[in-house]
Design an enzyme around this catalytic site. Structure first.
Site, PDB file in Angstrom:
ATOM      1  N   ASP A  71      -4.809  -0.905  -9.159  1.00 49.71           N
ATOM      2  CA  ASP A  71      -6.078  -0.890  -9.889  1.00 49.71           C
ATOM      3  C   ASP A  71      -6.898   0.339  -9.530  1.00 49.71           C
ATOM      4  O   ASP A  71      -6.769   0.912  -8.440  1.00 49.71           O
ATOM      5  CB  ASP A  71      -6.887  -2.165  -9.649  1.00 49.71           C
ATOM      6  CG  ASP A  71      -7.243  -2.391  -8.185  1.00 49.71           C
ATOM      7  OD1 ASP A  71      -6.382  -2.137  -7.319  1.00 49.71           O
ATOM      8  OD2 ASP A  71      -8.378  -2.831  -7.903  1.00 49.71           O
ATOM      9  N   GLU A 137      -8.080  -4.470  -5.563  1.00 46.86           N
ATOM     10  CA  GLU A 137      -8.569  -3.844  -4.326  1.00 46.86           C
ATOM     11  C   GLU A 137      -9.901  -3.156  -4.544  1.00 46.86           C
ATOM     12  O   GLU A 137     -10.788  -3.214  -3.691  1.00 46.86           O
ATOM     13  CB  GLU A 137      -7.551  -2.832  -3.805  1.00 46.86           C
ATOM     14  CG  GLU A 137      -7.813  -2.365  -2.371  1.00 46.86           C
ATOM     15  CD  GLU A 137      -8.754  -1.158  -2.270  1.00 46.86           C
ATOM     16  OE1 GLU A 137      -9.184  -0.834  -1.144  1.00 46.86           O
ATOM     17  OE2 GLU A 137      -9.053  -0.544  -3.309  1.00 46.86           O
TER      18      GLU A 137
END
Length: 381
Positions: A71, A137
């Site tokens: 991500d 994250e």
């Protein structure tokens, strides 16, 4: 191959906590090369769901695990990017531009290439190689690495050493290895006074003078002098709000938010106690009420450099001809979860352009990172 892998990964619009196919792409690639893989989706609501991957080649010890995230943060104004497309890799002047190039799709690409080349060139090696990847994250980090670690350990998997591919290096590849991180605690302070007309201050109780005194002391207090591996703990005020747009009204209340990044001399609880003692003293003096809330997203941690950490540092120095510095600087990362399971290092690309418009990595830096990863696998396995 790391260049092709990186270009492909940048093409996925994996804005946290979305994978947008990036996890599935890696899953397919690793399956083709003999990895056993499992994708798990954690999170109750659609907006919080995270896609996670665990993949392993071999079953023997030691297991070297690469931990990372696909991500990325939002790209901002697309028109300001090369080719106006942050999710289409742009290859110019020996650099690859694109959101996630350094944070951290570049490191994923390098470890993919290094591990697949290592497996191809070293049949029957003594250990095993694994990947633990998440799409959660950069955001809340609730349903990513933390939950996946618990899941794989419940399934009987074990990691002996982890490499977290965060962009750790400062000026050149190899100058910094992270072996710990500062903790982070957020505070919200609300002070209740008594509103009134500014012409009649004796009929009111302005909460702002009290808040100003509190924040002045908090921002000037020296929490500590730092340690061998940590800089001194630091408090930053992030917001002050009175909700009062009228110039002739004394506000009824005021709110302030602040954050402390702290080293291993403190915990969130000890800092909260210290902060509240200061607040309580001034609120008593100014005869106002207060409410203090705090939440910690990460504790501070530090690892004593063990044999494998030293081995990794030796590989960096031997391959890149630069002596790395052990560091704990920067923000929080998923290393805070991994450290409860095995020793680790954080080592990746340069951090300079992370989260910025026109994020990029030099191709020469990718080669250096690949070389370190490959040679470490050769040394340990």
């Amino acid at each position: 191959m790391y260049i092709n892998y990186l270009k492909d990964l940048i093409g996925f619009k994996s804005v946290t906590p979305e994978s947008d196919g990036a996890i599935e792409y890696i899953d397919d690639l690793l399956k083709q090369h003999g990895f056993k893989t499992e994708i798990k989706i954690f999170g109750d609501s659609k907006s919080e769901q995270a896609t996670n991957l665990y993949a392993v080649f071999g079953s023997n010890e030691p297991n070297i695990c690469f931990v990372g995230h696909v991500d990325v943060v939002p790209a901002g104004n697309h028109e300001l990017w090369h080719n106006a497309s942050p999710f289409k890799a742009s290859h110019q002047d020996g650099k690859i531009y694109g959101r996630g190039a350094v944070d951290m799709k570049g490191a994923i690409a390098c470890f993919l290439a290094a591990s697949l080349d290592f497996i191809k060139n070293n049949t029957g090696f003594k250990g095993s190689i694994s990947f633990l990847l998440t799409s959660d994250e950069e955001g809340k980090a609730k349903h990513g690495t933390k939950e996946m670690l618990q899941y794989i350990y419940d399934q009987g998997h074990k990691m002996d050493f982890a490499i977290v591919g965060e962009p750790t290096c400062e000026k050149e590849i190899g100058d910094t290895i992270k072996i710990g991180r500062r903790g982070s605690v957020n505070f919200k302070l609300n002070i209740e006074g008594l509103s009134g007309h500014v012409a009649y201050p004796h009929k009111a109780n302005n909460p702002l003078p009290c808040l100003i005194k509190i924040l002045n002391e908090l921002t000037n207090i020296r929490l500590d002098k730092g340690t061998e591996f940590f800089q001194s703990s630091n408090l930053e005020v992030t917001n002050i709000d009175v909700g009062n747009n009228t110039s002739n009204v004394i506000p009824a209340s005021t709110e302030a938010s602040f954050n402390i990044r702290f080293n291993n001399l403190h915990s969130a609880e000890t800092l909260a106690k210290q902060v509240e003692e200061i607040i309580k003293r001034y609120c008593k003096e100014y005869k106002v009420d207060y409410k203090l809330e705090y939440s910690s997203s990460a504790d501070s941690f530090i690892q004593n450099p063990n044999d494998k950490i030293k081995d990794f540092a030796d590989i960096v120095e031997r391959v890149l001809k630069i002596k790395p510095e052990f560091s704990t600087s920067g923000g929080t990362s998923d290393a805070r979860f991994v450290k409860d399971y095995c020793p680790l290092v954080e080592f990746g690309l340069l951090s300079e352009t992370a989260h910025k418009i026109n994020e990029y990595t030099k191709i020469s830096d990718l080669q250096k990172l690949y070389d370190v990863y490959y040679n470490f696998l050769m040394e340990i396995l």
